[in-house]
Design an enzyme around this catalytic site. Structure first.
Site, PDB file in Angstrom:
ATOM      1  CB  SER A  80      -0.902  -0.023   1.232  1.00 61.64           C
ATOM      2  OG  SER A  80      -0.100  -0.079   2.394  1.00 61.64           O
ATOM      3  CB  CYS A  84      -1.947  -3.150  -7.576  1.00 58.63           C
ATOM      4  SG  CYS A  84      -0.985  -4.024  -8.799  1.00 58.63           S
ATOM      5  CD  GLU A 138      -5.258   0.474  -3.263  1.00 57.73           C
ATOM      6  OE1 GLU A 138      -4.575   0.732  -2.259  1.00 57.73           O
ATOM      7  OE2 GLU A 138      -4.854  -0.229  -4.205  1.00 57.73           O
TER       8      GLU A 138
HETATM    9  P1  NAD Z   1       0.501  -3.649   2.928  1.00 58.55           P
HETATM   10  O1  NAD Z   1       1.178  -2.368   2.582  1.00 58.55           O
HETATM   11  O2  NAD Z   1      -0.391  -3.678   4.113  1.00 58.55           O
HETATM   12  O3  NAD Z   1       1.601  -4.793   3.180  1.00 58.55           O
HETATM   13  C1  NAD Z   1       2.642  -5.031   2.276  1.00 58.55           C
HETATM   14  C2  NAD Z   1       3.845  -5.588   3.043  1.00 58.55           C
HETATM   15  O4  NAD Z   1       4.276  -4.627   3.996  1.00 58.55           O
HETATM   16  C3  NAD Z   1       3.543  -6.867   3.808  1.00 58.55           C
HETATM   17  O5  NAD Z   1       4.630  -7.747   3.668  1.00 58.55           O
HETATM   18  C4  NAD Z   1       3.368  -6.390   5.235  1.00 58.55           C
HETATM   19  O6  NAD Z   1       3.757  -7.358   6.184  1.00 58.55           O
HETATM   20  C5  NAD Z   1       4.277  -5.173   5.305  1.00 58.55           C
HETATM   21  N1  NAD Z   1       3.760  -4.156   6.233  1.00 58.55           N
HETATM   22  C6  NAD Z   1       2.458  -3.889   6.532  1.00 58.55           C
HETATM   23  N2  NAD Z   1       2.379  -2.885   7.420  1.00 58.55           N
HETATM   24  C7  NAD Z   1       3.649  -2.489   7.690  1.00 58.55           C
HETATM   25  C8  NAD Z   1       4.219  -1.488   8.534  1.00 58.55           C
HETATM   26  N3  NAD Z   1       3.459  -0.680   9.271  1.00 58.55           N
HETATM   27  N4  NAD Z   1       5.560  -1.362   8.566  1.00 58.55           N
HETATM   28  C9  NAD Z   1       6.345  -2.164   7.813  1.00 58.55           C
HETATM   29  N5  NAD Z   1       5.852  -3.140   7.009  1.00 58.55           N
HETATM   30  C10 NAD Z   1       4.533  -3.299   6.938  1.00 58.55           C
HETATM   31  O7  NAD Z   1      -0.264  -4.126   1.615  1.00 58.55           O
HETATM   32  P2  NAD Z   1      -1.253  -5.366   1.451  1.00 58.55           P
HETATM   33  O8  NAD Z   1      -2.530  -5.059   2.143  1.00 58.55           O
HETATM   34  O9  NAD Z   1      -0.562  -6.631   1.763  1.00 58.55           O
HETATM   35  O10 NAD Z   1      -1.472  -5.347  -0.131  1.00 58.55           O
HETATM   36  C11 NAD Z   1      -2.445  -4.558  -0.763  1.00 58.55           C
HETATM   37  C12 NAD Z   1      -1.854  -3.248  -1.240  1.00 58.55           C
HETATM   38  O11 NAD Z   1      -0.763  -3.497  -2.125  1.00 58.55           O
HETATM   39  C13 NAD Z   1      -2.837  -2.410  -2.046  1.00 58.55           C
HETATM   40  O12 NAD Z   1      -2.675  -1.064  -1.683  1.00 58.55           O
HETATM   41  C14 NAD Z   1      -2.404  -2.639  -3.488  1.00 58.55           C
HETATM   42  O13 NAD Z   1      -2.740  -1.611  -4.400  1.00 58.55           O
HETATM   43  C15 NAD Z   1      -0.932  -2.745  -3.328  1.00 58.55           C
HETATM   44  N6  NAD Z   1      -0.318  -3.435  -4.442  1.00 58.55           N
HETATM   45  C16 NAD Z   1       0.385  -2.690  -5.331  1.00 58.55           C
HETATM   46  C17 NAD Z   1       0.954  -3.297  -6.427  1.00 58.55           C
HETATM   47  C18 NAD Z   1       1.738  -2.510  -7.418  1.00 58.55           C
HETATM   48  O14 NAD Z   1       2.349  -3.114  -8.264  1.00 58.55           O
HETATM   49  N7  NAD Z   1       1.761  -1.193  -7.357  1.00 58.55           N
HETATM   50  C19 NAD Z   1       0.808  -4.681  -6.617  1.00 58.55           C
HETATM   51  C20 NAD Z   1       0.104  -5.412  -5.671  1.00 58.55           C
HETATM   52  C21 NAD Z   1      -0.461  -4.774  -4.575  1.00 58.55           C
END
Ligand code: NAD
Length: 511
Positions: free
Chosen positions: A240, A295, A396
């Site tokens: 995210s 995404c 989103e």
């Molecule tokens: P997220 O940001 O919650 O988590 C992603 C990763 O970050 C995970 O491994 C998680 O453990 C880690 N994380 C979560 N919170 C954290 C924190 N506070 N500090 C450090 N690390 C942390 O995302 P999600 O919910 O797993 O995935 C969905 C999101 O990913 C959506 O926003 C989507 O649009 C995005 N996404 C983007 C793409 C792209 O190519 N731009 C592709 C896939 C998903």
């Protein structure tokens, strides 16, 4: 830091528990911290995943560091051979890998197999590493002097991945990272971590030496340890936007190379001359596929002029045909959402949209499974007359909710997209080649579809958005992935040649 000897005395990994993969083997967590893994189709906790401590991340870095010299010295032809083996093993075991995705993410098998197929493209791309990593050579830049460029790996690199593509996004990263000679540490999403360990086993079977590919499970503790560790040269992140920004700022401050891909709000413009049936099919596929947890999902349809009424009608007519159900039912086309908390957040936009003046054309909470099941189901939802001030437009949503914004002109539609803080993917539906060309010229987004709703680039181009959808300079995988995971070295060389040798204390000039 846990040593190998200490690890041998640690508790053996428990079956039914997801432990770390360090130094080519499963290693039980010792931090005492863990997280539950749900089956989103039943709502039941099926397993637990170990959460790493700073010391456990340190142990993985130590293994990756000691594996690096031999791996980077491994010949290109040997590395290519291993990449081919990985590709073949993932392909052969794709149904088992897909089963992990269905069990923990909830996506239906056809969608899971599609994800794996797109990941396989990255492994196939990496099989061409001898060609991809070639540098340039300039002969006789000065008399008797040649200049050439070589690209070398960075060392130990890490990837942090989201829940929505537990197999494909890791493949986006590790295929290129290890083919270019780096050693890799993966920190997958704690929500669906099993696919990472399954792939680790396949890599070992393919002949990847111990320590070249490691998996450390966990949460913010593991991520912060990655960002702080001086032994890690680069970090790739997908997730995210708030976390992507944090990863970029923290990682670069610690001197690392970082590419951090964030969230999205993808718009699909439909012009009045578009084929409405084709546009409606595309909106359904791109809005509700994978329960909207992509995404590159279409979140907002921008209906231009008088196309809005017939388009909304055409989409509405298709909604009852979308079969929502568990992945275990072969007829299901869309599965549950990843967690109950996320499902309820997505559903909350139906209430806020109605309260803010939009028209809820279809409410996914009317799906019987929403009430009758403990699984995290939500039916398909369609919200019309959405405006840019509403929460359903600004946030989103990341669920099976399509919103429709009505505008009068093409210019208004493009301004809407260009003013949006995200810039991942976008699409235009039209029969007018000139309008499509103008759109690709002026739209501020990284990936553009022309009558293609989900324009995820093939593996020999690179993936990445603009604006708040990507922090960093280089997009992921493809040619930019090769650049990200290598650094250039330029060699200027002269061989002893009595004919050209002379003393010259001046600044070296070409001659
Ligand atoms: P997220 O940001 O919650 O988590 C992603 C990763 O970050 C995970 O491994 C998680 O453990 C880690 N994380 C979560 N919170 C954290 C924190 N506070 N500090 C450090 N690390 C942390 O995302 P999600 O919910 O797993 O995935 C969905 C999101 O990913 C959506 O926003 C989507 O649009 C995005 N996404 C983007 C793409 C792209 O190519 N731009 C592709 C896939 C998903």
């Amino acid at each position: 830091m846990t040593s190998v000897a200490e690890r041998e005395t640690a508790t053996t990994p428990t079956p039914g528990r997801v432990s770390h993969w360090i130094g080519g083997q499963l290693v039980a967590g010792t931090s005492g911290r863990e997280g539950p893994i749900y089956d989103p189709a039943t709502g039941a906790i099926t397993r637990y995943v170990d959460f790493a401590s700073v010391a456990e991340l340190g142990a993985a870095v130590a293994e990756a560091t000691s594996a690096y010299p031999a791996w980077r010295a491994t010949s290109l032809s040997k590395r290519t051979d291993i990449m081919f083996r990985i590709r073949n093993l993932v392909e052969q075991h794709r149904h088992e890998l897909a089963a992990h995705l269905t069990a923990e993410h909830g996506k239906v098998p056809s969608d899971a197999l599609g994800e794996i197929a797109r990941g396989l493209e990255n492994l196939e791309f990496a099989c061409g590493i001898p060609n991809l990593i070639k540098g340039g050579f300039s002969e006789q830049v000065s008399t008797g002097v040649d200049v050439y460029q070589i690209r070398q790996p960075l060392g130990v690199v890490a990837g942090i991945t989201p829940f929505n593509f537990p197999a494909m996004v890791p493949m986006w990263m590790f295929a290129t990272a290890i083919a270019t000679g780096n050693t890799f540490i993966l920190k997958p999403s704690e929500k669906d971590p099993s696919a990472a360990n399954f792939m680790a086993e396949l890599l070992r079977e393919a002949g990847v030496p111990a320590g070249v590919f490691n998996v450390v499970h966990g949460d913010k503790v593991a991520v912060d340890a990655i960002l702080a560790h001086q032994g890690i040269a680069a970090v790739s992140f997908v997730g995210s936007t708030p976390i992507a920004r944090y990863i970029y700022e923290t990682g670069t401050k610690a001197g690392k190379r970082v590419q951090a891909l964030g969230g999205a709000k993808n718009h699909m413009i439909v012009l009045p001359d578009a084929d409405i049936e084709m546009a409606a099919d595309a909106a359904i596929s791109a809005g509700y596929g994978s329960a909207g947890e992509r995404c590159m999902a279409i979140a907002t349809i921008v209906a231009v002029g008088d196309v809005a009424d017939p388009l909304v009608e055409a989409i509405k007519a298709r909604l009852p045909r979308v079969k929502v159900g568990p992945g275990s039912d072969p007829s299901s086309e869309m599965g549950p959402l990843v967690t109950k908390q996320h499902r309820d957040k997505v559903a909350s936009y139906l209430d806020s949209s109605a309260a803010q003046g939009a028209t809820v054309v279809a409410d996914g909470r009317e799906l019987p499974l929403y009430k009758d099941s403990d699984g995290f189901f939500l039916g398909v939802s369609l919200i019309d007359h959405v405006t840019t001030e509403m929460d359903a437009y600004r946030d989103e949503i990341f669920g099976p909710v399509l919103t429709v914004v009505r505008v009068a002109t093409y210019d208004e539609a493009v301004t809407l997209i260009n003013d949006n803080p995200y810039g991942n993917g976008t699409a235009i539906f039209t029969r007018d080649g000139g309008a499509a060309r103008q759109f690709q010229f002026e739209v501020n987004a990284g990936m553009v579809g022309i009558n293609v709703p989900i324009p995820v680039p093939v593996a020999y181009y690179s993936f990445g958005g603009w604006k708040n959808s990507l922090f960093g300079d280089l997009h992921m995988y493809g040619p930019e992935g090769i650049q990200f995971y290598t650094r250039a070295k330029i060699v200027t060389s002269r061989w002893p040649d009595p004919g050209t040798s002379r003393i010259d204390l001046g600044f070296p000039r070409t001659r």
